[in-house]
Design a protein around this motif. Structure first.
Motif, PDB file in Angstrom:
ATOM      1  N   PHE A   1      -0.113  -3.971  -3.816  1.00 50.50           N
ATOM      2  CA  PHE A   1       0.106  -2.952  -4.635  1.00 50.50           C
ATOM      3  C   PHE A   1      -0.747  -2.989  -5.852  1.00 50.50           C
ATOM      4  O   PHE A   1      -1.275  -1.929  -6.173  1.00 50.50           O
ATOM      5  N   ALA A   2      -0.687  -4.124  -6.486  1.00 46.69           N
ATOM      6  CA  ALA A   2      -1.890  -4.230  -7.747  1.00 46.69           C
ATOM      7  C   ALA A   2      -3.141  -3.974  -7.475  1.00 46.69           C
ATOM      8  O   ALA A   2      -3.847  -3.272  -8.431  1.00 46.69           O
TER       9      ALA A   2
ATOM     10  N   TRP B   1     -11.098   4.841 -14.221  1.00 48.46           N
ATOM     11  CA  TRP B   1     -11.441   3.516 -13.960  1.00 48.46           C
ATOM     12  C   TRP B   1     -10.592   2.670 -14.739  1.00 48.46           C
ATOM     13  O   TRP B   1     -10.578   1.393 -14.534  1.00 48.46           O
ATOM     14  N   GLY B   2      -9.801   3.190 -15.700  1.00 49.85           N
ATOM     15  CA  GLY B   2      -9.206   2.619 -16.665  1.00 49.85           C
ATOM     16  C   GLY B   2      -8.035   1.851 -16.273  1.00 49.85           C
ATOM     17  O   GLY B   2      -7.566   0.903 -16.868  1.00 49.85           O
TER      18      GLY B   2
ATOM     19  N   THR C   1       0.898  -1.031   0.061  1.00 49.07           N
ATOM     20  CA  THR C   1      -0.081   0.025  -0.002  1.00 49.07           C
ATOM     21  C   THR C   1       1.076   1.113  -0.069  1.00 49.07           C
ATOM     22  O   THR C   1       0.620   2.164  -0.525  1.00 49.07           O
ATOM     23  N   ALA C   2       1.887   1.410   0.980  1.00 44.15           N
ATOM     24  CA  ALA C   2       2.738   2.297   0.856  1.00 44.15           C
ATOM     25  C   ALA C   2       3.532   2.704  -0.589  1.00 44.15           C
ATOM     26  O   ALA C   2       3.300   3.687  -0.895  1.00 44.15           O
ATOM     27  N   ILE C   3       3.995   1.526  -1.164  1.00 43.41           N
ATOM     28  CA  ILE C   3       4.436   1.774  -2.529  1.00 43.41           C
ATOM     29  C   ILE C   3       3.360   2.264  -3.431  1.00 43.41           C
ATOM     30  O   ILE C   3       3.572   3.248  -4.369  1.00 43.41           O
ATOM     31  N   ALA C   4       2.328   1.850  -3.441  1.00 44.20           N
ATOM     32  CA  ALA C   4       1.144   2.299  -4.320  1.00 44.20           C
ATOM     33  C   ALA C   4       0.807   3.982  -3.896  1.00 44.20           C
ATOM     34  O   ALA C   4       0.441   4.723  -5.074  1.00 44.20           O
ATOM     35  N   LEU C   5       0.869   4.204  -2.660  1.00 44.79           N
ATOM     36  CA  LEU C   5       0.562   5.683  -2.437  1.00 44.79           C
ATOM     37  C   LEU C   5       1.732   6.428  -2.856  1.00 44.79           C
ATOM     38  O   LEU C   5       1.446   7.633  -3.326  1.00 44.79           O
TER      39      LEU C   5
ATOM     40  N   VAL D   1      -7.092   1.219  -7.650  1.00 43.37           N
ATOM     41  CA  VAL D   1      -8.240   1.735  -6.733  1.00 43.37           C
ATOM     42  C   VAL D   1      -7.936   3.327  -6.500  1.00 43.37           C
ATOM     43  O   VAL D   1      -8.914   3.983  -6.394  1.00 43.37           O
ATOM     44  N   LEU D   2      -6.700   3.764  -6.209  1.00 45.99           N
ATOM     45  CA  LEU D   2      -6.478   5.168  -5.715  1.00 45.99           C
ATOM     46  C   LEU D   2      -6.960   6.109  -6.980  1.00 45.99           C
ATOM     47  O   LEU D   2      -7.369   7.244  -6.559  1.00 45.99           O
TER      48      LEU D   2
END
Lengths: 613, 255
Positions: free
Chosen positions: A307-308, A321-322, A183-187, A313-314
């Motif tokens: 992460f995926a 939505w792409g 989640t941190a990497i995604a953020l 979602v972010l």
């Protein structure tokens, strides 16, 4: 009594010895690539530190935010690199006749004797610089706050490492650490989206409060506040340090007393019997057990999948939505990156494969099969669900074509890179009290992961081209690419393991052989060394947020231009800018990966060992 | 074609250099077929390196190794079928239980599943590892790791066993079991090479010895010839030319 007992060492002396020992360890490890990484890292860190001071002078409103970034480095750094590298392991000092609190304080002193806290202190000098605006008292408070903030940050980091070491003992906790990391990497990559949705550049009041409430912002709050408040904040800071120290020392004494080894989850009942089969399938059965029983592997998978899921979602925050249909594909690429050091993480167990006649082929094929079984079904489910839920029907040919191409590419590249670019770690049964650390060189493991992140998508490039021409041709190309990659790259890995298996084994047993006439990364000119570090750290910026993201946004015509340079330019210049940014990012990655690889690939795998008889 | 006339192991001019340190310096060894051979030497003499090169786990800088006449580095697959190896300190498939390790390796070698199951049962029972049925190898004690390593070496019924320090960290009862197994194996015509620095043990079980010091063979042959009139320990200290320290200094060590 006839003789005197060994005296309890005095606190100051203990701390001094720890600092000396830490410095000696660092001096002894300053050879070859380690020295290079350290110098380049320090140079880059100092650059960031000076940048932080510049923020205090030029854009003081952003200082709390900048300091929060430093704090996040201390919080997530040890999680990213598998629980943090501990040069002075608490286990070394269990038998010292001193109370745990005193040993903890001395270990803490040792933790400061390194380049990272020194660089961080330079960055925190931004506090007295900021204080200058408030007169001499501001400077004074800033200086004190710089020291207490540094100690607090280091302590927080240590407590997190200790918590991981002590509590990551089950699949659930390993998954939890993985999800937080993912989640941190995604953020980091898409966190701008919710921020933009919440009001973008309008740094509203709650942001200002938030960044002052974080431990990194206390210094700023103290400088800005009146005298009594400033003193109260500083005193509270000292109290927090004392509290963290107490927590840490109690965690340490529990850790050295708990003998759990190598991150093995608890089990109930006898394991299922092995399938009555042979060759690759029996290796796959062994590997599947390893995936299920090894907390390091479980945590890495959790990083990949969380992460995926979180990254697309972010983007929903700004109504895009792409990305959602592609969550499964992202998971494949991330899972491949997480599995890139398959042979290195098993350590010298390779000797059994080498001593079993003809087992090399079964080993490679079995590992591929297990990886496909672990990643494939979950990624397929994610892809189907993502595409259906998002209602993005245009995405079907893309996901159907790219899925087999990426999955096959991953299964091929994972084994190929595992035998060509192996990063030696510590053998599983000799690892320390930290269940998530493999003892491998984190920098080398990270570059291997980056290599996979770039290599796997490039395998799917022909498929992407085919989809643009004709959707169904794309699906066929994807299937063909996937099958060919699994088979072909795996075949190369088999031959490599048959021919060079002994060298890989001895690389893990004795480490790389330093040979006088062979170049290492340390021989790179300093400019290149710094260049490589800067490129590694910054290449994502042009490639992803300034290149690929605006490209997607431009294709779908969605969202505000926010901070995407290209979308602020006149339309004529938008596409050239996006292409330039993507090219720049790829060039930076190419430079950062290829320059050191050309040097080290010739020097690591060739030699035998460093000296044991 | 391998025959019983060929020695179980013959090394010719084996050599290995690590950096500037010559670990193994032209070692010639002949281990007769059917012998129980003890390789002894001080710490760091080159025993482990020699054995690793002899079985094909470390590529020599020069020299040859033959097992029953089969060149280890040319006919690798054939040589591997003849030997069972216990290296010192290597990792194993750590996330498997002892039974799973043996089952996995037996099936990987292409043995019949029923044979694998039967041999696994017997090995675990004889080596007293069957009580740890749910324990993963990573959780094994050092002695248990030695025992599962020995079971792995025995599983495919090899003709030559090459065991690096098989008795290190093993309790006396298990050591007696292992000795009995190895003696039986040798009695049935099998060949065994062990490395050790416990002279009494080598004297007890071996019929041939080779003494290595500083990467060279300083004596080799039947046990009686090498030790002469005294004990093997006396002969060893004479051969490696060390004087026994420990009687000087350390005056403060008084409880």
């Amino acid at each position: 009594m006839a003789h005197s007992l060994t005296p309890t060492p005095a606190p100051a002396a203990l701390a001094r010895h720890m600092i000396r020992m830490r410095l000696a360890l660092m001096r002894n490890s300053l050879r070859g690539d380690n020295a290079t990484n350290l110098y380049a890292g320090v140079a880059f860190g100092l650059l960031l530190a000076v940048g932080t001071i510049a923020v205090a002078v030029l854009w003081p409103a952003y200082l709390p935010l900048t300091l929060a970034v430093w704090l996040s480095g201390w919080v997530f750094g040890p999680i990213f690199i598998g629980g943090g590298s501990e040069a002075l392991r608490p286990e070394y000092f269990t038998m010292l006749p001193a109370p745990p609190g005193r040993i903890a304080a001395a270990l803490l002193a040792g933790a400061f004797a390194g380049p990272v806290p020194a660089v961080n202190l330079v960055a925190l000098l931004s506090l007295p610089v900021y204080g200058w605006r408030f007169g001499p008292a501001g400077v004074l408070i800033g200086l004190v706050a710089a020291v207490t903030t540094l100690v607090t940050m280091v302590m927080i980091s240590r407590v997190i490492v200790a918590l991981i070491g002590l509590f990551v003992r089950s699949r659930a906790t390993a998954t939890a650490v993985g999800v937080v990391t993912g989640t941190a990497i995604a953020l980091c990559s898409n966190g701008w989206a919710p921020v933009a949705a919440l009001g973008g550049t309008d740094t509203s009041a709650w942001f200002e409060v938030l960044f002052r409430v974080l431990p990194s912002g206390w210094g700023v709050a103290a400088i800005e506040g009146p005298w009594p408040l400033a003193l109260a904040i500083l005193a509270a800071g000292a109290g927090v340090i004392a509290l963290l120290l107490a927590v840490w020392s109690s965690l340490l004494s529990r850790r050295v007393a708990s003998a759990a080894r190598g991150g093995v989850p608890a089990r109930r009942g006898a394991p299922r019997p092995f399938p009555r089969t042979g060759g690759a399938r029996v290796t796959a059965a062994k590997e599947l057990r390893a995936w299920w029983r090894d907390l390091v592997r479980i945590q890495l998978l959790a990083v990949a999948f969380s992460f995926a899921i979180v990254m697309p979602v972010l983007l929903l925050a700004i109504g895009v939505w792409g990305m959602v249909p592609f969550a499964g594909l992202i998971a494949i690429v991330m899972a491949a990156a997480a599995s890139a050091n398959l042979y290195g993480s098993d350590g010298t167990a390779l000797w059994l494969t080498l001593m079993t006649p003809g087992a090399e082929r079964s080993d490679v094929r079995g590992r591929q099969l297990a990886w496909l079984l672990v990643v494939g079904p979950a990624a397929a489910l994610l892809t189907l669900a993502g595409t259906l839920v998002s209602g993005q029907d245009w995405a079907w040919p893309w996901v159907l074509g790219l899925f087999p191409a990426l999955l096959g590419g991953g299964a091929g590249l994972v084994v190929l890179l595992a035998v060509t670019s192996l990063v030696p770690g510590t053998d599983p049964h000799k690892r320390g009290g930290n269940p998530l650390s493999t003892g491998a060189d984190e920098t080398a493991e990270t570059s291997l992961a980056w290599l996979v992140l770039i290599a796997v998508p490039s395998v799917a490039l022909p498929t992407a081209g085919a989809i643009l021409l004709d959707p169904w041709a794309g699906v066929a190309t994807g299937l063909l690419t996937g099958v060919l990659s699994v088979w072909g790259l795996g075949a190369i890995a088999c031959r490599r393991l048959e021919k060079r298996g002994i060298e890989l084994l001895n690389l893990m047993k004795y480490g790389p052989a330093p040979e006088a006439d062979k170049p290492t990364t340390a021989d790179l000119p300093l400019v290149h060394r710094i260049g490589v570090t800067v490129c590694y750290t910054l290449a994502w910026l042009p490639l992803f947020p300034q290149g690929l993201v605006p490209m997607v946004m431009k294709i779908f015509g969605a969202g505000d231009p926010v901070w995407f340079l290209a979308l602020h330019l006149p339309p004529v210049w938008q596409w050239p800018t996006i292409i330039f940014m993507i090219a720049l990012g790829m060039l930076m990655y190419g430079y950062a990966i290829l320059v050191p690889m050309r040097l080290s690939s010739s020097s690591t795998v060739e030699g035998g060992g460093t000296g044991r008889a | 074609m391998p025959t019983h006339q060929e020695p179980a192991l013959r090394t010719t001019g084996l050599r290995k250099t690590f950096g500037h340190h010559v670990a193994v310096d032209d070692i010639d060894l002949v281990v007769p077929a059917g012998s129980f051979y003890g390789l002894v030497g001080p710490n760091g003499a080159g025993k482990t390196t020699t054995l690793a090169m002899a079985v094909g786990l470390l590529r020599p800088d020069a020299g040859r190794a033959e097992i029953f006449g089969v060149d280890v580095w040319r006919d690798t697959v054939q040589a591997k079928q003849l030997i069972g190896v216990l290296p010192d300190g290597n990792a194993m498939p750590e996330r498997l239980t002892g039974r799973e390790v043996l089952t996995y390796l037996g099936l990987l070698r292409g043995l019949d599943p029923d044979v694998v199951a039967e041999r696994t049962d017997e090995l675990l029972q004889v080596l007293e590892l069957d009580s740890a049925e749910r324990t993963l190898v990573i959780e094994y004690s050092t002695g248990m790791r030695k025992k599962i390593g020995l079971a792995i070496a025995l599983l495919h019924a090899p003709r030559l066993l090459v065991l690096d320090e098989p008795f290190e960290a093993v309790d006396p009862v298990s050591a007696a079991t292992i000795k009995a197994i190895l003696r039986r194996f040798a009695g049935n015509g099998g060949s065994v090479i062990i490395s050790s620095h416990v002279m009494a043990l080598v004297e007890q079980v071996c019929d041939h010895v080779g003494v290595i010091s500083d990467g060279r063979v300083v004596a080799a042959g039947p046990l009686a010839e090498v030790r002469g009139a005294g004990t093997l320990e006396d002969a060893f200290v004479d051969l490696v030319g060390a004087h026994t320290a420990g009687s000087e200094g350390l005056a403060w060590l008084t409880p």
